[in-house]
Design an enzyme around this catalytic site. Structure first.
Site, short mmCIF file in Angstrom:
data_model
loop_
_atom_site.label_atom_id
_atom_site.label_comp_id
_atom_site.label_asym_id
_atom_site.label_seq_id
_atom_site.Cartn_x
_atom_site.Cartn_y
_atom_site.Cartn_z
N HIS A 58 0.82 -1.23 0.00
CA HIS A 58 0.00 0.00 0.00
C HIS A 58 0.85 1.27 0.00
O HIS A 58 0.52 2.26 0.69
CB HIS A 58 -0.97 0.02 1.19
N ASN A 131 -10.93 -2.80 1.17
CA ASN A 131 -10.43 -2.88 -0.21
C ASN A 131 -11.55 -2.54 -1.18
O ASN A 131 -12.72 -2.57 -0.80
CB ASN A 131 -9.94 -4.30 -0.52
N TYR A 341 -1.04 -4.35 11.75
CA TYR A 341 -1.07 -2.94 11.31
C TYR A 341 -0.43 -1.99 12.32
O TYR A 341 0.43 -1.18 11.94
CB TYR A 341 -2.51 -2.53 10.96
#
Ligand code: NDP
Length: 499
Positions: A58, A131, A341
């Site tokens: 990303h 997404n 994350y």
């Protein structure tokens, strides 16, 4: 920072010029630098340190600020404050990115587009890390690094490599549903303004009494879904690799604010247990017919970043950022993301990344048992106790969120007993895993020419595979969705190879 914009050193000291160097000059115009020229040293040293680690996935992104507006009464679903009143507005930050390619790559590349959205609610930050596809390539979290590497560069040639891409997917065929989306027109969206976004994972809306509903979130563009063809996307990638950044920035500058409708599919826990599809398998959707969409909100983007690095590059999103009324499900990939994350953000930005202005909650923060660390730039809670259970200065809590927030699920984990005991687990393919891809193949077939374009998009990639055996395995994989699809992928690939 100087409000009137007179130049100073980083320490605030007034300075006469930013373009001189202190030198021991010789008569021929040369000069030896002096250690006392601290401005030169600082300027060069800072430049060498301008980059922070690029996201491993990303990296290439488009971002903007905006607002989420609650549009429906959700009191039967959740106690989340941001949905508590129709018309309530919550500021948001959105960052949309491709997944595999690097920060300088073309944003029109065929790839899944990630949707990182931070809702700065009055009960803290809620991140929706979604997404533009409703399903995913894997459902076993340990495969995540392998899957991504197979989509990136070959370790020897440093080139994107169709051999390893298809080798991964033949060996891990649960991604077939997502592969079909990726090679359909939706694999090359026309810009952020024209794409939808999906939670993919099942989440939960929770209530103060400890009850909950399973949900999937759908965010649908009001501009309509629009995509590039393969040829258009490739051409634009060459002419303007930053096409999507430009498109969003210019739209917002001319006040053509893009907006989306936000929906949920809602499932009662009692329905989950015997439902045909495992609701914790992110290679599956909940068919609309079984669980219709229910509108909850509207998203509008209306402000460009003031500074890309500060607002977008330093932004860190995590599905673990959840507010009371919203919780994670037992989807194993989601469970792994809850860890991965924030871990990535600590590495990339430092341990105090939540304090960066773009990440900072707009709700009051009082977290005195996280202290110190690099780049601490608030007051660090002064002399308040830095240990739990102080009798000298007791800490106050919010007992009413017990059983509601992600970290105190005392009541509503009860239901998930049916999920089972601790075990080792790898998913295996079943015939049923091809049913939803087959349904998608039908959906694609509703639009004239879309099946043909999808087949050509696949064949264009498979023709790069060197091994005839691996090519045959790819045809077989698509053939398990539909014999006709497998045969046509083979025929088209072989025709491309002969050309
Ligand atoms: P429906 O006919 O009710 O829905 C089909 C949906 O497919 C459309 O609503 C649209 O989603 C989406 N779609 C259209 N073209 C594409 C494409 N190229 N790539 C991905 N999605 C596309 O059928 P079902 O709900 O029974 O689902 C049938 C199949 O549709 C599923 O197996 C799945 O592959 C796909 N799908 C289903 C979704 C769901 O949550 N049920 C969501 C998205 C896709 P949208 O309206 O969101 O644009």
């Amino acid at each position: 920072m100087s409000a009137d914009k007179y130049y100073t050193l980083a320490e605030g000291c007034p300075f006469a010029s930013s373009s001189t160097a202190v030198l021991m000059r010789n008569r021929d115009g040369g000069g030896l630098g002096l250690l006392q020229d601290t401005q030169l040293i600082e300027t060069l040293a800072h430049f060498s340190r301008e980059r922070i680690p690029e996201r491993v996935v990303h990296a290439k992104a488009i971002g903007a600020y905006g607002e989420f507006e609650a549009t429906a009464d959700c009191s039967d679903l959740t106690c989340a404050s941001f949905l508590s009143e129709v018309g309530k507005k919550t500021p948001v930050l959105l960052r949309v990115s491709t997944v595999g390619p690097e920060a300088g790559s073309a944003d029109t590349s065929r790839d899944v587009h990630g949707w990182g959205m931070k809702l700065y609610t009055d009960e803290g930050n809620l991140d929706w890390v979604f997404n533009n596809t409703p399903v995913f390539f894997i459902r076993d979290p340990i495969k995540f690094p392998s899957m991504n590497r197979s989509h990136k560069r070959h370790p020897r040639t440093h080139l994107p490599d169709a051999n390893m891409f298809w080798d991964f997917h033949v060996g891990n065929p649960e991604g077939i549903h997502q592969l079909l989306v990726l090679f359909s027109d939706r694999g090359t969206p026309r810009s952020v303004r024209f794409l939808n976004s999906y939670s993919g994972h099942t989440y939960k809306f929770t209530q103060k009494d400890g009850s909950f509903k399973y949900i999937k979130i759908h965010i649908k563009t009001r501009q309509g879904v629009k995509n590039f063809t393969r040829e258009e996307a490739t051409k634009i990638a060459g002419e303007d690799p930053d096409y999507m950044i430009r498109d969003m920035f210019e739209a917002i500058e001319r006040k053509d604010y893009p907006s989306w409708d936000v929906f949920v599919q809602v499932m009662d826990p009692s329905e989950a247990e015997n439902y045909r599809w495992n609701i914790f398998d992110m290679t599956k959707v909940w068919p609309h017919e079984d669980f219709p969409l229910r509108n909850i909100g509207k998203l509008t983007l209306n402000q460009n970043p003031g500074n890309y690095f500060a607002d977008i590059e330093q932004a860190a999103f995590s599905p673990s950022n959840m507010v009371p009324g919203f919780a994670a499900s037992a989807d194993p990939v989601l469970q792994a993301r809850l860890f991965a994350y924030p871990d990535a953000a600590r590495y990339r930005l430092g341990v105090n990344y939540q304090q960066l202005p773009t990440n900072a909650a707009k709700a009051p923060v009082y977290c005195p048992f996280e202290r110190d660390g690099k780049m601490r730039f608030d007051g660090n809670y002064g002399g308040d106790p830095n240990y739990v259970n102080s009798s000298l200065q007791p800490t106050r809590f919010y007992p009413e969120v017990k059983g509601v927030s992600q970290n105190s699920l005392s009541l509503h984990t009860e239901h998930e007993k049916w999920v089972g005991e601790v075990t080792t687990y790898t998913s295996h393919m079943k015939k049923d895993d091809f049913v939803q891809p087959a349904a998608l193949w039908e959906v694609i077939g509703r639009e004239p020419g879309h099946q043909e374009r999808t087949i050509e998009n696949i064949a264009q990639s498979v023709k790069e595979v060197k091994s005839p055996k691996l090519r045959d395995e790819v045809y077989d994989l698509f053939g398990r969705v539909s014999l006709d699809l497998g045969t046509r992928v083979k025929r088209t690939t072989e025709a491309f190879i002969k050309k």
